[in-house]
Motif scaffolding. Sequence first.
Motif, mmCIF file in Angstrom:
data_model
loop_
_atom_site.group_PDB
_atom_site.id
_atom_site.type_symbol
_atom_site.label_atom_id
_atom_site.label_comp_id
_atom_site.label_asym_id
_atom_site.label_seq_id
_atom_site.Cartn_x
_atom_site.Cartn_y
_atom_site.Cartn_z
ATOM 1 N N VAL A 396 -8.994 -4.900 -2.080
ATOM 2 C CA VAL A 396 -8.578 -5.233 -0.722
ATOM 3 C C VAL A 396 -9.303 -6.504 -0.285
ATOM 4 N N PRO A 397 -8.602 -7.486 0.296
ATOM 5 C CA PRO A 397 -9.274 -8.728 0.721
ATOM 6 C C PRO A 397 -10.332 -8.456 1.780
ATOM 7 N N GLU A 398 -11.294 -9.334 1.841
ATOM 8 C CA GLU A 398 -12.375 -9.202 2.808
ATOM 9 C C GLU A 398 -11.873 -9.359 4.230
ATOM 10 N N GLU A 399 -10.737 -10.061 4.408
ATOM 11 C CA GLU A 399 -10.213 -10.299 5.754
ATOM 12 C C GLU A 399 -9.718 -9.018 6.413
ATOM 13 N N CYS A 400 -9.505 -7.951 5.626
ATOM 14 C CA CYS A 400 -8.973 -6.708 6.182
ATOM 15 C C CYS A 400 -10.069 -5.800 6.724
ATOM 16 N N THR A 401 -11.283 -6.298 6.861
ATOM 17 C CA THR A 401 -12.400 -5.452 7.269
ATOM 18 C C THR A 401 -12.244 -4.990 8.713
ATOM 19 N N LYS A 402 -12.677 -3.761 8.956
ATOM 20 C CA LYS A 402 -12.755 -3.208 10.297
ATOM 21 C C LYS A 402 -14.136 -2.603 10.483
ATOM 22 N N GLY A 403 -14.412 -2.181 11.684
ATOM 23 C CA GLY A 403 -15.731 -1.644 11.942
ATOM 24 C C GLY A 403 -16.019 -0.383 11.159
ATOM 25 N N GLU A 404 -15.009 0.511 11.022
ATOM 26 C CA GLU A 404 -15.261 1.769 10.330
ATOM 27 C C GLU A 404 -15.288 1.611 8.810
ATOM 28 N N LEU A 405 -14.921 0.432 8.257
ATOM 29 C CA LEU A 405 -14.934 0.208 6.822
ATOM 30 C C LEU A 405 -16.195 -0.484 6.339
ATOM 31 N N SER A 406 -17.096 -0.833 7.204
ATOM 32 C CA SER A 406 -18.281 -1.568 6.795
ATOM 33 C C SER A 406 -19.125 -0.711 5.860
ATOM 34 N N GLY A 407 -19.559 -1.329 4.766
ATOM 35 C CA GLY A 407 -20.378 -0.641 3.790
ATOM 36 C C GLY A 407 -19.610 0.145 2.757
ATOM 37 N N ARG A 408 -18.298 0.179 2.824
ATOM 38 C CA ARG A 408 -17.494 0.926 1.859
ATOM 39 C C ARG A 408 -16.901 -0.016 0.816
ATOM 40 N N SER A 409 -16.486 0.574 -0.265
ATOM 41 C CA SER A 409 -15.975 -0.211 -1.386
ATOM 42 C C SER A 409 -14.627 -0.839 -1.037
ATOM 43 N N ARG A 410 -14.402 -2.025 -1.570
ATOM 44 C CA ARG A 410 -13.135 -2.721 -1.373
ATOM 45 C C ARG A 410 -12.078 -2.305 -2.388
ATOM 46 N N MET A 411 -12.413 -1.387 -3.284
ATOM 47 C CA MET A 411 -11.481 -0.964 -4.322
ATOM 48 C C MET A 411 -10.558 0.114 -3.787
ATOM 49 N N ARG A 412 -9.283 -0.013 -4.118
ATOM 50 C CA ARG A 412 -8.282 0.970 -3.724
ATOM 51 C C ARG A 412 -7.456 1.351 -4.955
ATOM 52 N N PHE A 413 -6.808 2.513 -4.869
ATOM 53 C CA PHE A 413 -5.938 2.995 -5.936
ATOM 54 C C PHE A 413 -4.621 3.439 -5.311
ATOM 55 N N ARG A 414 -3.534 2.875 -5.819
ATOM 56 C CA ARG A 414 -2.207 3.195 -5.311
ATOM 57 C C ARG A 414 -1.496 4.120 -6.291
ATOM 58 N N LYS A 415 -0.883 5.160 -5.772
ATOM 59 C CA LYS A 415 -0.211 6.146 -6.613
ATOM 60 C C LYS A 415 1.092 5.595 -7.158
ATOM 61 N N ILE A 416 1.294 5.779 -8.463
ATOM 62 C CA ILE A 416 2.516 5.355 -9.134
ATOM 63 C C ILE A 416 3.413 6.574 -9.277
ATOM 64 N N VAL A 417 4.673 6.430 -8.878
ATOM 65 C CA VAL A 417 5.608 7.545 -8.959
ATOM 66 C C VAL A 417 5.878 7.858 -10.416
ATOM 67 N N CYS A 418 5.566 9.079 -10.833
ATOM 68 C CA CYS A 418 5.835 9.523 -12.200
ATOM 69 C C CYS A 418 6.288 10.968 -12.157
ATOM 70 N N ASP A 419 6.853 11.418 -13.246
ATOM 71 C CA ASP A 419 7.358 12.781 -13.327
ATOM 72 C C ASP A 419 6.219 13.749 -13.637
ATOM 73 N N ASP A 420 6.326 14.942 -13.082
ATOM 74 C CA ASP A 420 5.282 15.935 -13.243
ATOM 75 C C ASP A 420 5.660 16.934 -14.327
ATOM 76 N N VAL A 421 4.677 17.350 -15.121
ATOM 77 C CA VAL A 421 4.876 18.332 -16.171
ATOM 78 C C VAL A 421 4.519 19.692 -15.599
ATOM 79 N N VAL A 422 5.451 20.645 -15.640
ATOM 80 C CA VAL A 422 5.223 21.931 -14.975
ATOM 81 C C VAL A 422 5.366 23.105 -15.937
#
Length: 1003
Positions: A396-422
């Motif tokens: 996540v770019p540094e420009e997206c910082t907010k007060g409640e995000l200070s000190g937290r990691s800039r790394m994010r993970f986005r879920k990829i749509v895949c089929d589930d094995v059941v």
Amino acid sequence: MQQRKVEREEKEMSEEDKRKEEEEDETVLVDAIENMKRDIDRAAEEQFALQVEEPLEETPVDEDELNSYLLLSANDSTVVLETGLEITELVEVDFRVDCPTLTVGNVLGGRASVQVHKEGARLLKGRRLILDHALPYDSGIVGAQVLDPYILLRLENGLVAVVKVEADEEAAQAESQGKDITSALAFGESLMDEYGGGLNGLDELEEDESIPNVKVTQVFVTDVHMHGFVTAACLYYGPFEKSRFADSPVSSTTGNEDVASMEEDEEEYLLYGKIEDQVPMSVDMEEAGKRDSLEEAGLLLVANREGELEIFETETFELIVRCRRFYLGPTTLADEGEAAGAVTPDADLRQDGGAPRVVNLTMAPVGPNGHGFRKVPVLAAVFQHGQVMVYLGFSVPEECTKGELSGRSRMRFRKIVCDDVVEQRGESIRLVSFRNVGERAGIFVTGKRPFFIFADRGYPRLHPLRIRPDSEVTDFAEIHNVICPHGFVTVELDGTVRIGALPGLDDVVLDSLWPLRRINLRCTVSHFAYHAQTSTYGILASHYVPQARDSVRKSIKEFSSQVQLEKEKGEAQGLTVSGVEEDSADASALGTKDPRKFTGSLPTLMQEKHELRLYRPDTWELLKTHSLKDFEVGLAVTSTVIDVYKVSKPAKESPRAQQQKGEAAPSLFATSVKLRPKHMLVVGTGYLKGEDSSSRGRLLMFEVSKQERFVGDQKVSTFQMQLIAERELKGQVSAVQALQGYVVVGVGPKVEVYKLVEDEIVCCSFFFAQLFCTSITSLKQYVIVGDMFKSISFLYWRDRNKSLNFLGKDYQPLQTYATEFLLHNDDLSLVASDGLGNIQLFNYENATVAESRGGTRLLANGGFHLGSRINKFQRVRAYGNMAEDSKGASQQLTMYSTLNSGLGALVPVSEKTFQLLSALQAKLAQSPDLPHLGGLNPREFRKFRPERTSHQLLNQRLLDGHLLLEFHSLDAVRKKEMARQIGSNLKEIMSTFQSLDTALTRF
């Protein structure tokens, strides 16, 4: 006399002396030249010494990185195989073979290997044992991973230990100087973990003098009472963003100022929110490039029984990311900080026994290998119920910082749509990362439906591995051998071991839902057909060739003569035509005053040449070519089985006997005998000569054969393509299709049926359609005819009297592009695509239905706006649970291709499944949790768009598969809630999706 004789002798002697002197001079000159050449050669050899080229030795690819051993682990033993030109089993080795092996890998830069078993680990150099390490605590190993220089050990009591194997540089330097040294192989003091816990009192290992430059150190241990029971863990080294958000300055704006700004520009405020929450649009390109390129980092990922995911750095083992609700499978994973307390599972999940447990976890850099390619971090997890989740890491770019995000990691993970094995337990599914298989790094998921995870262009793509329906892949490993470079090994449930390879980056493109292979044929392909008997492709192609010199000269002369005649005719009538004068001036500029006597240079004119080509699909070698005539274009081609007939001459009767019967003499072609069928390529063509000439076309039939013979021990195949029959028709042949041993073609507004009698094509039936036939599709004795403007017609072929009979048609205007049948059990539907990007579903009903107009109207029971024009439908066989119906008959689905290079499919389902998916689609369309593509409402965008607003659909029997697949992107709580709202359960919905995905699996 005597005096003359003396003078003659003196003259001869003088001439002989001169000749000798000249010869001596020439000899001296030749010697001087040779000496000069000799000196020059000697100087050249001294200055430019010749180097003798040594013969090159054939070395295998990446000889230093070739795998030497392959370990196969069973329930109670391990088999060690040596991989070379042959794979042989080794008996006398220092690997432990009396117990199963959990994992094996290389350390110390490939100079040593580690074998991890349930009781400990062994460090080996080749076949020689360096260290046999037993666990210093009372717990067995249930999982392990080797990532040089670290070894991850997951124990039965929920403990995770990380061991570091490294070379002692001081000992190595002393050894190189010939000094006598002792080893420094021992466990160091255990480091305290993040919460202050740890294990104390680790015993020192005994020293081994045979390895003076190796040091093994315990660098990290988790505490079961502080972290929770660890159910899955993995090591990672690759691109990752370790930085955190900086403390954002306190905003000086007050609430009143926000209200004032809203009053000034209320619309902008409602659309975009507060100004300080927005990302600045003016970003430096250099800084943006730095943000996109992540630095390499080593990480430890841990998932515990409470459903939390924690990511530590391997250098200092500092906690970087902590996600407390990882068990829910949220759309985005983010660092939630350390202040929050323990996680309490939701009420629905608490009824099922707590949060879903993560049983396998891996994270690896995925992408192509090589210079210029960028890899991306991909996180994959398997839950206890068999659910597989895949996430893509990004910063996540540094420009997206907010007060409640200070000190937290800039790394994010986005879920990829895949089929589930059941349909299998999560413990039986393994996640294996590989570094180089087919020049790609990725992740392999084992199980009943195994698949690869690739990211050729930065976005993960899932590609299944086809196996037998009753089989299951239990393990996977990459192998780099002389015989199979950069390949892989799979082990199936019955013990079958398979070694395979993937095509390279230049051969196949995997950045799509289906693998894509580009083949350069150096021509423009318009149509193609697959000849099943010889396994070849017939392709209608065109390319530009320079026109012959005589043809160019002839065309220029004809043009110039026509211009001159028009000019003379205009002068005789007292007229002046400006266009004729300009053309005459252009003709005179070619080099002559009289255009009919052209003698100037000829321009290079290109002509488009059309031909039929025959290719073999394994090597794409051009086998045969048949060129069409000038101005002839290939419009349609199909591969079919045609019945061949032979003329049988009837018994001769007198004209009086025929007159008494009142019948005309029978045709020779009507009295024909059926012979054996032939597999042929049928081609329809048309002439494009402009508006001055009549529309014509040809129907061509080619017989393709294959002969195989042996040249020594090698099998050689020879292919032949022969034109056996042709017929010129009064119209362009725009569509060709097989019809129970006959050929049905579309010639302008007519539909004609032909049969092959010896070497002649004979018309045996016809039917007048409407305006112009664009497509013809046949299924047994049923025929669909698509018209350019008048929708589709449904016909029936009666072989008894050789006639095409009209059943029904659609009375609404439709610019038909393609047609096909859709089969499901005993139901038959008709599918058509139009020029507005729609798909329509038609059904034929009998005369008792009021809307059918006595059975002559096709009922439109479904419409769907795809947004792309479909130019081809094709029925293919389904796989998986949908492969057969209740009666054992094979099921089919209809695939399609679009003009913008898209592929898709129409899958028929039962009435019960349709009602379930229809209710689910209605809920997904109203869900506020799903961001739709482009901000388009799926209900409105996919709504059928007819040419006339008065056209109404009777029913809607088509569902949006893309919208239904968005169900996988919801979290676990939202999935269960939506399943309960439609009166179903999550297991039933997942099973339905699995059946649909298995039916669509083609590669």
